[in-house]
Design a protein around this motif. Sequence first.
Motif, mmCIF file in Angstrom:
data_model
loop_
_atom_site.group_PDB
_atom_site.id
_atom_site.type_symbol
_atom_site.label_atom_id
_atom_site.label_comp_id
_atom_site.label_asym_id
_atom_site.label_seq_id
_atom_site.Cartn_x
_atom_site.Cartn_y
_atom_site.Cartn_z
ATOM 1 N N THR A 190 -79.231 120.976 -78.835
ATOM 2 C CA THR A 190 -79.557 121.684 -80.073
ATOM 3 C C THR A 190 -78.276 122.206 -80.721
ATOM 4 O O THR A 190 -78.329 123.051 -81.603
ATOM 5 C CB THR A 190 -80.515 122.853 -79.782
ATOM 6 N N GLY A 191 -77.142 121.701 -80.277
ATOM 7 C CA GLY A 191 -75.854 122.071 -80.833
ATOM 8 C C GLY A 191 -74.953 122.785 -79.858
ATOM 9 O O GLY A 191 -73.755 122.898 -80.092
ATOM 10 N N GLY A 192 -75.499 123.275 -78.755
ATOM 11 C CA GLY A 192 -74.714 124.059 -77.818
ATOM 12 C C GLY A 192 -73.778 123.200 -76.978
ATOM 13 O O GLY A 192 -74.140 122.097 -76.569
ATOM 14 N N SER A 193 -72.579 123.729 -76.736
ATOM 15 C CA SER A 193 -71.629 122.971 -75.909
ATOM 16 C C SER A 193 -70.786 123.868 -75.017
ATOM 17 O O SER A 193 -69.745 123.446 -74.540
ATOM 18 C CB SER A 193 -70.718 122.118 -76.801
ATOM 19 N N SER A 194 -71.161 125.100 -74.797
ATOM 20 C CA SER A 194 -70.590 125.997 -73.810
ATOM 21 C C SER A 194 -69.110 126.295 -74.076
ATOM 22 O O SER A 194 -68.583 126.027 -75.158
ATOM 23 C CB SER A 194 -70.812 125.439 -72.401
ATOM 24 N N CYS A 195 -68.447 126.864 -73.075
ATOM 25 C CA CYS A 195 -67.082 127.382 -73.254
ATOM 26 C C CYS A 195 -66.058 126.618 -72.437
ATOM 27 O O CYS A 195 -64.909 127.048 -72.331
ATOM 28 C CB CYS A 195 -67.032 128.862 -72.875
ATOM 29 N N LEU A 196 -66.455 125.498 -71.842
ATOM 30 C CA LEU A 196 -65.585 124.773 -70.919
ATOM 31 C C LEU A 196 -65.068 123.473 -71.513
ATOM 32 O O LEU A 196 -65.769 122.788 -72.257
ATOM 33 C CB LEU A 196 -66.337 124.418 -69.632
ATOM 34 N N PHE A 197 -63.833 123.131 -71.182
ATOM 35 C CA PHE A 197 -63.351 121.767 -71.358
ATOM 36 C C PHE A 197 -62.257 121.526 -70.327
ATOM 37 O O PHE A 197 -61.675 122.468 -69.778
ATOM 38 C CB PHE A 197 -62.842 121.508 -72.778
ATOM 39 N N SER A 198 -62.013 120.261 -70.038
ATOM 40 C CA SER A 198 -60.970 119.897 -69.091
ATOM 41 C C SER A 198 -59.970 118.973 -69.768
ATOM 42 O O SER A 198 -60.342 118.148 -70.607
ATOM 43 C CB SER A 198 -61.569 119.208 -67.863
ATOM 44 N N ALA A 199 -58.698 119.132 -69.408
ATOM 45 C CA ALA A 199 -57.635 118.266 -69.911
ATOM 46 C C ALA A 199 -57.046 117.486 -68.753
ATOM 47 O O ALA A 199 -56.684 118.070 -67.718
ATOM 48 C CB ALA A 199 -56.550 119.095 -70.604
ATOM 49 N N VAL A 200 -56.956 116.185 -68.913
ATOM 50 C CA VAL A 200 -56.338 115.315 -67.920
ATOM 51 C C VAL A 200 -54.926 115.006 -68.409
ATOM 52 O O VAL A 200 -54.741 114.467 -69.512
ATOM 53 C CB VAL A 200 -57.139 114.014 -67.728
ATOM 54 N N PHE A 201 -53.947 115.358 -67.606
ATOM 55 C CA PHE A 201 -52.566 115.147 -68.010
ATOM 56 C C PHE A 201 -52.126 113.718 -67.687
ATOM 57 O O PHE A 201 -52.669 113.068 -66.793
ATOM 58 C CB PHE A 201 -51.657 116.174 -67.334
ATOM 59 N N LYS A 202 -51.153 113.246 -68.439
ATOM 60 C CA LYS A 202 -50.678 111.877 -68.262
ATOM 61 C C LYS A 202 -50.110 111.684 -66.857
ATOM 62 O O LYS A 202 -49.602 112.640 -66.259
ATOM 63 C CB LYS A 202 -49.648 111.552 -69.330
ATOM 64 N N PRO A 203 -50.202 110.463 -66.322
ATOM 65 C CA PRO A 203 -49.802 110.224 -64.924
ATOM 66 C C PRO A 203 -48.349 110.592 -64.629
ATOM 67 O O PRO A 203 -48.000 110.837 -63.478
ATOM 68 C CB PRO A 203 -50.042 108.725 -64.742
ATOM 69 N N VAL A 241 -56.887 119.951 -65.481
ATOM 70 C CA VAL A 241 -56.998 121.401 -65.589
ATOM 71 C C VAL A 241 -58.269 121.726 -66.352
ATOM 72 O O VAL A 241 -58.504 121.194 -67.444
ATOM 73 C CB VAL A 241 -55.781 122.029 -66.310
ATOM 74 N N ARG A 242 -59.111 122.590 -65.759
ATOM 75 C CA ARG A 242 -60.307 123.050 -66.473
ATOM 76 C C ARG A 242 -60.003 124.392 -67.138
ATOM 77 O O ARG A 242 -59.475 125.301 -66.513
ATOM 78 C CB ARG A 242 -61.500 123.207 -65.525
ATOM 79 N N PHE A 243 -60.377 124.475 -68.397
ATOM 80 C CA PHE A 243 -60.203 125.695 -69.169
ATOM 81 C C PHE A 243 -61.571 126.312 -69.461
ATOM 82 O O PHE A 243 -62.511 125.611 -69.860
ATOM 83 C CB PHE A 243 -59.503 125.399 -70.502
#
Length: 398
Positions: free
Chosen positions: A307-320, A374-376
Motif C-alpha cells: 500500500t506504499g509502505g517500505s520501512s526504514c531499512l536498506f542495504s548497500a553492497v560495496f564493490k568487490p 552494510v545494512r542501514f
Amino acid sequence: MSKRGKSTEQIHHAYQPPSGWGAVPVPIYKASTVLFPDTAALHQPRSREKVTYRYGLQGTPSSLTLAARVATLEQAQHCILVPSGLAAITLPSMAMLKPGDEVLLPDNVYGQNRYVTTGLLSRLGITHQFYDPLDAAGFERLLNERTRLVWLEAAGSITMEFPDLLGLLRACKARGVSTAMDNTWGAGMAFNAFELAPGLGVDISMQALTKFASGGADVLMGAVCTRDARLHRRLDEMYEFLGYGVGQNDVEAVLRGLPSLPLRYRAQEAAALELATWMQQQPAVARVLHPALPGSPGHAYWKQVSTGGSSCLFSAVFKPGYCAAQVDAFVDALTCFGIGYSWAGPMSLAVPYDLTHSRDLPLPWSPQEGGTLVRFAIGLEELEDLRADLAQALAVLG
C-alpha cells in the motif's frame, strides 16, 4: 480506630478511588496476584473465549488493551503479547509443529528464526528446508505430506529481497499448509498480511514490537496475531505452556509509542528511500537493496501487495575491490549512525554483515558483482545530516 498492625492496614486498606476518572493514557495495572471476589470464581477454569483475570501472566487490563490495539493495527481479530520478537517466532513454531513434521523457511530468514529451527526444533524431531523466496515454482516442489508450517518474511531482514508472497501463498493454500509471516518490517503499515489479495493472506502475522511499535529502542516485546479463533486457542495454549508474559512498564512504553507509529513509519521510510537512491549513485557501491527501488530483488512482488509502505531499512553492497576491513572503517567513520542491532528507533544504525555462513542458497549477486554488505536503519535525524555523514565516511574508502 482499627487495631490491626500498620503493614496489615496498608495491605488491606479500605479506600477505593471513585469511578469516573478519564484520561488519555491507558491506566497501567501491575499484578502477579489477581484477587477473586469469592471461592466460586476461584474454582472457575480459565476461559479461552472471553477475558477472565486469574493471574498476571495471562494479562492485565493494560496488556489486553495493548493486544487489542496491535490486533487493530494488523487488521487481525486476536493478538498475544510475548516478551520479545524471538518469542513471537518461537510461539507459532512450537504451537504448530510436532515430531515428524516439517517447516519451510526462506533462505534469507531472520537469523534467530534459522537458529531456533536448526537448533531447538531439530532436537524435537522436526525437519526443515530452506527455499528461495523469489521462486514460487521451486518452493512448491518442496512442499510434501509432512509440511505443516511455512514461514514468510517480507522483506528479508538483511538482503531485503521481497518474496513472491502471492505465489507462495497460493501454493500453501492449495496444499492446506499453514503460514506464518514475520511482519516486523511492514509493522502493519506496508500491507495487510491477512488480505494480500482476494481470499489470500497469511494465517499468523507476528512482529517484534521492539521495533516500530515501541519506537524508543528501549523495550523488548513481540506480538502474534491471527484472525481464526481456533488457531488463536492453539497459540494461546502454547503461550500458557511456555509461561510467556510481558512487564507492565513495557506495556506502558509501547502504548505510548503506538499512536505515533504511522507518523514515524512514514518519516523514516521516506528518508530511507531518499538515502538509498542517493547511495546508488556512489562510486564505491555496487548495488543498493531496497524493495521500493526498481531493480532490487523482489521489487515487482512488493508492488503487487504494498500500500506504499517500505520501512526504514536498506542495504548497500560495496564493490568487490573493497575488503571487509575497509568497509568496517567506513562504518567506524560514521558519526550520526550508531553501530548496533535492531532498528526503527530514533537513532540511525549501520551494521556490516558477512553473509558467507548465513545462507544455504546462492546470494542474489555473484562475488564479481559485489562484496561486503552494510545494512542501514534510518532513524529520525535530519535527512541532510545523514547524507553528509554518509558522504564523509565514504571518503574514508578512498
